[in-house]
Structure formats: structure tokens, C-alpha cells
Design a protein around this motif. Structure first.
Motif, mmCIF file in Angstrom:
data_model
loop_
_atom_site.group_PDB
_atom_site.id
_atom_site.type_symbol
_atom_site.label_atom_id
_atom_site.label_comp_id
_atom_site.label_asym_id
_atom_site.label_seq_id
_atom_site.Cartn_x
_atom_site.Cartn_y
_atom_site.Cartn_z
ATOM 1 N N ASN A 206 0.861 -1.182 0.000
ATOM 2 C CA ASN A 206 0.000 0.000 0.000
ATOM 3 C C ASN A 206 0.900 1.235 0.000
ATOM 4 O O ASN A 206 2.123 1.118 0.125
ATOM 5 C CB ASN A 206 -0.922 0.003 1.217
ATOM 6 C CG ASN A 206 -2.127 -0.883 1.011
ATOM 7 O OD1 ASN A 206 -2.809 -0.804 -0.016
ATOM 8 N ND2 ASN A 206 -2.410 -1.742 1.977
ATOM 9 N N GLY A 207 0.312 2.422 -0.099
ATOM 10 C CA GLY A 207 1.172 3.594 -0.185
ATOM 11 C C GLY A 207 0.435 4.888 0.067
ATOM 12 O O GLY A 207 -0.665 4.909 0.593
ATOM 13 N N PHE A 208 1.061 5.977 -0.354
ATOM 14 C CA PHE A 208 0.487 7.315 -0.197
ATOM 15 C C PHE A 208 0.444 8.010 -1.546
ATOM 16 O O PHE A 208 1.262 7.738 -2.437
ATOM 17 C CB PHE A 208 1.328 8.138 0.785
ATOM 18 C CG PHE A 208 2.742 8.387 0.311
ATOM 19 C CD1 PHE A 208 3.060 9.504 -0.451
ATOM 20 C CD2 PHE A 208 3.769 7.497 0.613
ATOM 21 C CE1 PHE A 208 4.354 9.732 -0.893
ATOM 22 C CE2 PHE A 208 5.068 7.711 0.184
ATOM 23 C CZ PHE A 208 5.367 8.837 -0.577
ATOM 24 N N LEU A 310 0.482 8.244 15.495
ATOM 25 C CA LEU A 310 0.349 6.983 16.203
ATOM 26 C C LEU A 310 -0.114 5.866 15.284
ATOM 27 O O LEU A 310 -1.049 6.023 14.499
ATOM 28 C CB LEU A 310 -0.651 7.158 17.354
ATOM 29 C CG LEU A 310 -0.962 5.931 18.203
ATOM 30 C CD1 LEU A 310 0.275 5.453 18.958
ATOM 31 C CD2 LEU A 310 -2.103 6.245 19.174
ATOM 32 N N LEU A 311 0.559 4.717 15.396
ATOM 33 C CA LEU A 311 0.101 3.478 14.780
ATOM 34 C C LEU A 311 -0.185 2.483 15.891
ATOM 35 O O LEU A 311 0.598 2.376 16.846
ATOM 36 C CB LEU A 311 1.166 2.890 13.851
ATOM 37 C CG LEU A 311 1.577 3.684 12.621
ATOM 38 C CD1 LEU A 311 2.707 2.958 11.911
ATOM 39 C CD2 LEU A 311 0.400 3.863 11.685
ATOM 40 N N LEU A 312 -1.263 1.761 15.766
ATOM 41 C CA LEU A 312 -1.579 0.720 16.735
ATOM 42 C C LEU A 312 -1.525 -0.640 16.067
ATOM 43 O O LEU A 312 -2.110 -0.849 15.002
ATOM 44 C CB LEU A 312 -2.978 0.931 17.323
ATOM 45 C CG LEU A 312 -3.202 2.184 18.161
ATOM 46 C CD1 LEU A 312 -4.628 2.209 18.683
ATOM 47 C CD2 LEU A 312 -2.219 2.251 19.322
ATOM 48 N N THR A 313 -0.821 -1.558 16.699
ATOM 49 C CA THR A 313 -0.803 -2.938 16.238
ATOM 50 C C THR A 313 -0.482 -3.812 17.443
ATOM 51 O O THR A 313 -0.724 -3.432 18.582
ATOM 52 C CB THR A 313 0.196 -3.131 15.074
ATOM 53 O OG1 THR A 313 0.114 -4.465 14.598
ATOM 54 C CG2 THR A 313 1.613 -2.809 15.467
ATOM 55 N N ASN A 314 0.051 -4.987 17.215
ATOM 56 C CA ASN A 314 0.433 -5.883 18.292
ATOM 57 C C ASN A 314 1.507 -6.817 17.768
ATOM 58 O O ASN A 314 1.751 -6.872 16.558
ATOM 59 C CB ASN A 314 -0.777 -6.673 18.814
ATOM 60 C CG ASN A 314 -0.676 -6.983 20.294
ATOM 61 O OD1 ASN A 314 0.418 -7.029 20.854
ATOM 62 N ND2 ASN A 314 -1.799 -7.194 20.940
ATOM 63 N N PHE A 329 -0.337 4.115 7.697
ATOM 64 C CA PHE A 329 1.099 4.100 7.984
ATOM 65 C C PHE A 329 1.873 4.815 6.878
ATOM 66 O O PHE A 329 2.744 5.656 7.147
ATOM 67 C CB PHE A 329 1.594 2.669 8.133
ATOM 68 C CG PHE A 329 3.089 2.533 8.069
ATOM 69 C CD1 PHE A 329 3.904 3.221 8.960
ATOM 70 C CD2 PHE A 329 3.681 1.735 7.118
ATOM 71 C CE1 PHE A 329 5.288 3.108 8.901
ATOM 72 C CE2 PHE A 329 5.066 1.612 7.048
ATOM 73 C CZ PHE A 329 5.867 2.305 7.940
ATOM 74 N N PHE A 330 1.567 4.508 5.645
ATOM 75 C CA PHE A 330 2.311 5.108 4.535
ATOM 76 C C PHE A 330 2.020 6.599 4.398
ATOM 77 O O PHE A 330 2.900 7.378 4.015
ATOM 78 C CB PHE A 330 2.003 4.347 3.246
ATOM 79 C CG PHE A 330 2.452 2.919 3.282
ATOM 80 C CD1 PHE A 330 3.788 2.592 3.160
ATOM 81 C CD2 PHE A 330 1.544 1.900 3.493
ATOM 82 C CE1 PHE A 330 4.215 1.276 3.221
ATOM 83 C CE2 PHE A 330 1.952 0.586 3.552
ATOM 84 C CZ PHE A 330 3.297 0.265 3.423
ATOM 85 N N LYS A 337 6.529 13.048 9.742
ATOM 86 C CA LYS A 337 6.404 13.280 11.174
ATOM 87 C C LYS A 337 6.835 12.010 11.914
ATOM 88 O O LYS A 337 6.719 10.907 11.382
ATOM 89 C CB LYS A 337 4.952 13.613 11.539
ATOM 90 C CG LYS A 337 4.473 14.949 10.999
ATOM 91 C CD LYS A 337 5.094 16.097 11.778
ATOM 92 C CE LYS A 337 4.508 17.430 11.348
ATOM 93 N NZ LYS A 337 5.005 18.558 12.174
ATOM 94 N N PRO A 338 7.327 12.137 13.150
ATOM 95 C CA PRO A 338 7.735 10.949 13.897
ATOM 96 C C PRO A 338 6.578 9.971 14.072
ATOM 97 O O PRO A 338 5.473 10.357 14.478
ATOM 98 C CB PRO A 338 8.183 11.513 15.248
ATOM 99 C CG PRO A 338 8.542 12.935 14.977
ATOM 100 C CD PRO A 338 7.613 13.385 13.896
ATOM 101 N N VAL A 339 6.825 8.719 13.762
ATOM 102 C CA VAL A 339 5.828 7.664 13.886
ATOM 103 C C VAL A 339 6.085 6.880 15.166
ATOM 104 O O VAL A 339 7.214 6.457 15.434
ATOM 105 C CB VAL A 339 5.872 6.716 12.672
ATOM 106 C CG1 VAL A 339 4.999 5.491 12.904
ATOM 107 C CG2 VAL A 339 5.443 7.450 11.401
#
Length: 421
Positions: A206-208, A310-314, A329-330, A337-339
Motif C-alpha cells: 500500500n502507499g500514499f 500513532l500506529l496501533l498494532t500488536n 502508515f504510509f 512526522k515521527p511515527v
């Protein structure tokens, strides 16, 4: 035969969520291709701008709301399991399109199974090669999150239905994959799973969209940590490390609610999950904002005015998510910006975060605490929040590059089917 015309069958298409095919159509057109789409109608307008210049036929399966809507969904679900109802309807519409245009191939984009049976039937009928693009697959989920509606809970019936649904979908999907000319998917983990059913499986992340997502210096009088997207379950996306770190920062008075905000651009279901988790951390509630979903056109500004994204995962594993790398995410990569990723998956996502120098894929609360505190103190001094990302590496994830990869595969498939080396 028009070798630069592709018929796309998909389970969703703008104006709706899931923008992969919408962005692909945009850049196919820029490269001289003519995409024609047949898709299920989904009543959501987040990416309506992507459907403006594309010929699209929508199949509407659901028209009712409230209790009547739930009954309609249940009946459609049952008819689909028993008779392949949704695929039959979509096939008929797609066949009409195939008679109106000289296509070079069929592309089917899906996340469970629908509309793969329709695409296979159409490929057999027309003789056109079939390329399958899987954005998500059932195996990536921690539990039954792949079923979007709540199932009946009496006598444990939901577990039986979910199990039957899973086995049936995987059996149908895997048989169709084995017949496809080519398969594309979204992460190295997905490739490793799907190669078992079709050796000709390729990775297209995927992308931006570079026309929309790029760095923009927007100042803000508050320190925003921003999340955009959905939460299916805590097993899939666990904010626990974030809340532990924020509670610690609040307890030592490093942060105050007037300056430090956690912003959640989420739907109501996701908000309820977050609020339930926050109850375990009473010191965090004062820092929370829930503005609701923001239109896709407004997302770039929200990202660019943030201090941390912010990214949320596990952690990847039998009880956790596997190979998930969301569009969000992309888009975060693109604005530089800081991820902050919590909890780091220790897999495909973490690898790209590290490779692009985009931020932190956190394994414990101390790492999250240090990351937030360092950026917050810099922000208080008037310094930019940045991570010195690898811009050349980030460019590889643009939708423009993604379209070029698809075009390369399309051309190879058409040549191979025509008997050319």
C-alpha cells in the motif's frame, strides 16, 4: 483487443473506504490505461474524489437501516453462503461491461473471497487473464475480526458460523488463486502465505498519494499525538504501552492537559474500545480527544499539524495480527512526522519503520515514555519534531510507484497469455 484497458472487480471502491483501487485507477489513467470498475456499493463517502473520472457500476445489496437492515444483512449473508448470491449479481453486471469494452485483462481486488468467484467465472467466459489482488486475508487476523457484523451469540453459535465461514472462504479463495495468472498482495508476510497457492505472487505495498500527502510546516499551540483509522480489537491493535507511558508522564507533571493531547479520529465502535481501555489508566482520560472521522481531504492537515503520528498494532504471532501494514502508515511516512508504533509487531511493519528511519516500533512502555518525552521537550523549546527519515526509501511507497508495478505485471500477463516471451 485493447491492451491498455482493464476491468476491475472489487468488493469496495470509492466513494467508500479501502482506497487501494481508487488510487490505482488515478495513476493508471495518467499512464494511458483505461480502468472500468464493477463493485459493491458501500454507503461511505470518505474517498469520493477518487471515483470522479472512472467508469464505475455499483451493485447495491443493502438498502434498509435499523432492525430491518440487520435482517436484510442476515438474509443476504445466508443466501451468499448457500447460493453465491452476491457473486452472481456482480458477475452479470461485469459480463455486460466485458461486452461493451475490449479489455486486455481482469483485475479482482478482495479481502476475503467476494468477488473472486465472479471474477473467475468471468475470466472463463471471456478468456481474459485474471490477476488477483488481495489487500487483506483471513489469516492475518487474531480472531474473527474478518467478519464485520456481530454474529448470533446464543449457544456459542457465533463460533460455529465463524468457523464454517472461514473454512469455506479459504477453500474457495485458494482454489481461485491457483487458477489466476498472477497474484499481488501487500506485505512480505502475505506473499509468503499466498505463494503456497500461486507461485506467481508479487509484493505491491500500500502507499500514499504524493499529490496529497507531503510535508507541510503547520504550527500548533498544542502537542498532538494523532491516530486516524479503526480498531477491530485490542488483540489486533493494543494501545496499552501508550497509555502506560502517558500516565507516567502525567504523574510526574511533565505533561499537562492544556498542552498535550491524544487525538482519536475514529468511528464510534473504535472509540468505545479505546474508552474501555482508558478506564484502566485513570490519569490518561483528561488528555483524550475524540473529534470523530475526518474526511480524507482533511487528513493531510491533521497529520502535518501533529507532533507524533500513532500506529496501533500488536506483536505478530498466533494470537496477534500478521503482516498488516495499513494505508495510514504510509500516509504518515509521507508527511515525515515521527511515527510511534505500539505495540511493535516485530515483523514487516517494524522492518519498514526501521528501514525508513520513520520513528519507533516500541516493545515496552519505557521506550514509549522516552520517545514521547524527548519530542515533547523539543517541542516546548520550539524545535521541530523530526526523525531524519530516509526520503529516498519513503518515495518507494508512493501510489504512483505502485501503479507502475501493477502496469508492469499487467503487461507481462498480457504478453504471456498472447504467447509472447
Amino acid at each position: 483487443m485493447c491492451k491498455k484497458s482493464v476491468l476491475i472487480l472489487c468488493d469496495m471502491f470509492p466513494p467508500a473506504f479501502g482506497p487501494r483501487m481508487g488510487y490505482l485507477c488515478k495513476y493508471l489513467r495518467r499512464n494511458g490505461w483505461n480502468p472500468v470498475v464493477v463493485a459493491e456499493y458501500v454507503d461511505e463517502n470518505t474517498f469520493s474524489f477518487l471515483g470522479k473520472d472512472v467508469e464505475v457500476s455499483y451493485i447495491r445489496y443493502y438498502r434498509r437501516k435499523g432492525l430491518a437492515g440487520k435482517i436484510e444483512w442476515g438474509m443476504t449473508f445466508l443466501c451468499d453462503i448457500l447460493f453465491g448470491y452476491k457473486d452472481r449479481r456482480l458477475y452479470r453486471e461485469a459480463l455486460k461491461k466485458s461486452e461493451q469494452h475490449p479489455f486486455g485483462l481482469i483485475l479482482c481486488s478482495a479481502y476475503r473471497t467476494f468477488p473472486l468467484p465472479a471474477a473467475r467465472r468471468l475470466a472463463r467466459k471471456t478468456g481474459l487473464p485474471l490477476v488477483v489482488d488481495l489487500r487483506d486475508i483471513i489469516e492475518q487476523y487474531a480472531g474473527n475480526e474478518f467478519i464485520t457484523h456481530k454474529l448470533p451469540g446464543i449457544f456459542g453459535l457465533q463460533h460455529v458460523i465463524a468457523s464454517v465461514f472461514r473454512r469455506r472462504n479459504l477453500a474457495v479463495r485458494n482454489k481461485i488463486l491457483s487458477e489466476a495468472a498472477c497474484v499481488t498482495t501487500v506485505s512480505p508476510w502475505h506473499v509468503s502465505v499466498l505463494k503456497a497457492y500461486n507461485e506467481n505472487t508479487h509484493l505491491i505495498y500500500n502507499g500514499f498519494d504524493p499529490d496529497i500527502f507531503y510535508p507541510s510546516n503547520i504550527s500548533a499551540d498544542q502537542f498532538f499525538i494523532t491516530y486516524t483509522g479503526r480498531l477491530f480489537s485490542v488483540a489486533m491493535r493494543d494501545p496499552g504501552l501508550l497509555f502506560q507511558a502517558v500516565e507516567r508522564l502525567a504523574g510526574e507533571k511533565t505533561i499537562t492537559p492544556g498542552l498535550f493531547r491524544l487525538r482519536w479520529f475514529v468511528d464510534d465502535k473504535s472509540r468505545r474500545i479505546i474508552e474501555a481501555e482508558v478506564r484502566t489508566y485513570p490519569g490518561v482520560a483528561a488528555f483524550m480527544d475524540y473529534p470523530g472521522y475526518v474526511p480524507a481531504a482533511g487528513i493531510p492537515r491533521k497529520l502535518n499539524e501533529s507532533a507524533i503520528l500513532l500506529l496501533l498494532t500488536n506483536k505478530t504471532g498466533a494470537e496477534g495480527p500478521k503482516g498488516i501494514m495499513t494505508t495510514k502508515f504510509f500516509e504518515s511516512l509521507a508527511v515525515e512526522k515521527p511515527v510511534l508504533c505500539v505495540r511493535g509487531d516485530e515483523g514487516c511493519l517494524e522492518d519498514v519503520i526501521n528501514r525508513t528511519r520513520a520513528g519507533l516500533s516500541a516493545h515496552n512502555a519505557d521506550e514509549v515514555y522516552d520517545f514521547i518525552k524527548n519530542h515533547y521537550l523539543r517541542w516546548q523549546e520550539g524545535k521541530p519534531c523530526e526523525t531524519n527519515p530516509d526520503k529516498n526509501e519513503i518515495k518507494k511507497f508512493s501510489r504512483e510507484e505502485q501503479a507502475r508495478q501493477f502496469i508492469g505485471i499487467f503487461e507481462q500477463v498480457i504478453k504471456r497469455e498472447a504467447g509472447n516471451p
